[in-house]
Write an enzyme that holds these catalytic residues in place. Structure first.
Site, PDB file in Angstrom:
ATOM      1  N   SER B  55       0.105  -3.302  -9.594  1.00 30.66           N
ATOM      2  CA  SER B  55       1.093  -2.813  -8.642  1.00 30.66           C
ATOM      3  C   SER B  55       0.449  -1.672  -7.844  1.00 30.66           C
ATOM      4  CB  SER B  55       2.335  -2.326  -9.378  1.00 30.66           C
ATOM      5  OG  SER B  55       2.950  -3.412 -10.043  1.00 30.66           O
ATOM      6  N   HIS B  57       0.053  -2.081  -4.444  1.00 34.61           N
ATOM      7  CA  HIS B  57      -0.497  -2.704  -3.238  1.00 34.61           C
ATOM      8  C   HIS B  57       0.612  -3.275  -2.365  1.00 34.61           C
ATOM      9  CE1 HIS B  57      -4.240  -2.186  -5.274  1.00 34.61           C
ATOM     10  NE2 HIS B  57      -3.971  -3.078  -6.198  1.00 34.61           N
ATOM     11  N   HIS B 220      -8.055   0.032  -4.842  1.00 37.05           N
ATOM     12  CA  HIS B 220      -7.515   0.716  -6.013  1.00 37.05           C
ATOM     13  C   HIS B 220      -7.758   2.203  -5.978  1.00 37.05           C
ATOM     14  CE1 HIS B 220      -8.094  -3.453  -7.233  1.00 37.05           C
ATOM     15  NE2 HIS B 220      -7.001  -3.259  -7.932  1.00 37.05           N
TER      16      HIS B 220
END
Lengths: 207, 334
Positions: B55, B57, B220
């Site tokens: 999660s 993104h 990330h």
């Protein structure tokens, strides 16, 4: 000889260690990864600790369940790698009540081979395998010299720590850190650090 | 850390609960397995499309579930891949008898977990599962010495195009081949102006001075390969596009889909400004833009920055791109 209770102690201790060290692991991961290794390991080992009140037919069943739980809760690369370690470790211990030093050695070898196969890492890639491999060799050498489980695990944990520290100057070739290229040098690999914590925990509890 | 959260450990489940509440007619969310489903899945006879990832993104991937795109998206913890149980549950739930395609971004954790899930699905249920791994990030040297190129912006374009092909009833082999072709036809590069803060970490992943930016980031918040002095947008656009164009497999005169993506903390004003620069560079290079997409579609929490993706397309891909899509994150033609 280690009874199932000792393995329960190990997994319980491991959850405490990961909860305590999660900030330090995440700091290592922030430097060359994506800042989630500590929280992932803390979450996964806490889920394993929740299993420990249940009854298991033998130590192998406990370890297999622990491995499956890690796969199901950790995520990232560490979930499949640590999960595979415990699931494979279970194989050689099937049906064994009191685990001898040699039997534990066979289990560790199966686990470490699982880590290598799943992660496809080679020595020097700057991964957790760089802590696992010297630890396994040290364990085997100690048992060959008639050490008991506690002493052999001491030797393994010390070798893992040396392997962990050796990763610091290296350039990563696997995992998230590999994207940094030369800039991954100068940082300890977070996976090698958590592997060392796992073996230090084993040395404290399995005997 | 100042964020609109309750407890850092509850962020994903509470966000999924909100997503379900916001789209009750189109989505159904399994909060136990943390999977977002198209409400009418499984669609009988249609290839099921399953993707997923960490999660953080958003809108990817949960926001791309719906008509013409994904059947299910597995949500991992923030920046952490989902686990095999989630992919297994999703795969079984969306199989409408025509098999399932896993769309995986090339990150070690995502690849390993999807690999385990595919092994289990095969052993467990006999569902025909094919996998495509996106790997479009040219910032990463594609060699034996890294984990390979990361999957970034092309993932969004692929989910749209391949989603339309599945919706049109094409069989699994054809859908999987198309996915591979799309994956191989796109290239991306990104930059960061600031770090983001992972809720459970509580502090920024890295520090960037006001006068520098990070070139070649992934999605990330992991730092890129190179830190460089800040420059005007024109020069940043050149630094992003030059390596993309140099590596893009493309025939003379072949058009592209041009995608300028925000990383979460950059306003549309700046993204459109960047798109303007991109159009000028492509014009000069003689690259026709067939279609375009500008906005924040594959983000890194509140990171400021952007990525540029070019996808060399043929008429089939353009037709599939134009086909109707109805998801929270992408919607046209309906």
């Amino acid at each position: 000889m280690a009874t199932q209770q000792r393995f329960v102690d190990w997994l319980g201790d491991l959850a405490e260690v990961m909860a305590r060290e999660q900030g330090a692991l995440t700091d290592l991961d922030s430097a060359i990864g994506d800042a989630d290794h500590g929280s992932n390991m803390a979450r996964g080992t806490a889920a394993v600790a929740d299993l420990l009140d249940d009854e298991f037919a033998d130590t192998a069943t406990l370890l297999k369940k622990a491995g499956m739980t890690l796969v199901s809760t950790v995520g990232g690369a560490s979930g499949p790698l640590y999960g595979t370690f415990f699931m494979r470790m279970a194989g050689p211990l099937a049906g064994i009540e009191d685990v001898s030093a040699a039997e534990l050695g066979a289990a560790l070898r199966a686990g470490v081979e699982g880590v290598q196969q799943r992660g496809k890492a080679e020595p020097g890639d700057k991964t957790m395998y760089d802590a696992w491999l010297p630890a396994l060799e040290a364990y085997d050498a100690a048992v060959a010299a008639d050490a008991d489980i506690a002493a052999a695990l001491e030797a393994a944990a010390t070798a893992a720590a040396q392997g962990r520290d050796a990763t610091e100057p290296w350039v990563a070739k696997k995992g998230r850190a590999s994207y940094l290229g030369e800039r991954s040098a100068g940082h300890i690999d977070p996976g090698a650090a958590s592997t060392t914590l796992l073996l230090e925990s084993a040395a404290r509890t399995l005997r | 850390m100042k964020k609109l959260i309750n407890d850092p450990n509850d962020v994903v489940v509470e966000a999924l609960t909100g997503l379900a509440a916001a789209h009750p007619d189109h989505l159904r969310v399994d909060l136990t397995d943390k999977v977002v489903y198209r409400k009418d899945s499984p669609v009988q006879g249609k290839v099921g499309l399953v993707s997923g990832g960490g999660s953080g993104h958003e809108p990817m991937h949960g926001g791309f579930v719906g008509l013409g795109m994904l059947d299910a998206a597995c949500a991992g913890e923030v920046f952490t891949s989902p686990v095999p149980d989630q992919m297994m549950a999703a795969t079984k739930a969306v199989d409408g008898g025509a098999g399932v395609l896993h769309i995986v971004k090339n990150y070690t954790g995502d690849v390993m977990n999807f690999e385990m899930a595919a092994e289990l699905a095969d052993a467990d249920s006999g569902i025909d599962v094919r996998t495509v791994v996106t790997q479009d990030d040219v910032a990463v040297k594609d060699s034996l010495y890294t984990a390979g190129r990361r999957g970034v912006g092309v993932t969004v374009l692929l989910e749209k195009i391949v989603g339309a092909a599945a919706e049109a009833g094409r069989p699994l082999a054809e859908v999987a081949d198309l996915a591979t072709r799309v994956s191989e036809s796109g290239r991306s590069m990104g930059l960061a102006l600031t770090s983001c803060t992972v809720p459970t970490a509580g502090k920024p992943t890295f520090a960037l001075a006001d006068d520098e930016f990070e070139l070649g980031i992934g999605i990330h918040g992991e730092p890129g390969r190179e830190r460089k002095p800040m420059a005007p947008a024109r020069e940043l656009a050149e630094q992003l596009l030059e390596p993309v164009l140099a590596d893009l497999p493309r025939a003379d005169g072949q058009p592209v889909i041009a995608f300028v993506n925000g990383m979460g903390g950059t306003p549309l004003l700046e993204l459109y400004l960047m798109f303007n620069e991109v159009t000028q560079i492509l014009d000069k290079a003689g690259v026709p833009i067939a279609r375009s997409l500008v906005g924040s579609y594959i983000t890194s929490l509140e990171m400021a920055g952007c990525s540029v993706t070019l996808l060399a397309v043929d008429d089939d891909m353009i037709g599939l791109w134009d086909a109707p899509v109805n998801t929270p994150g992408l919607r046209w033609g309906v």
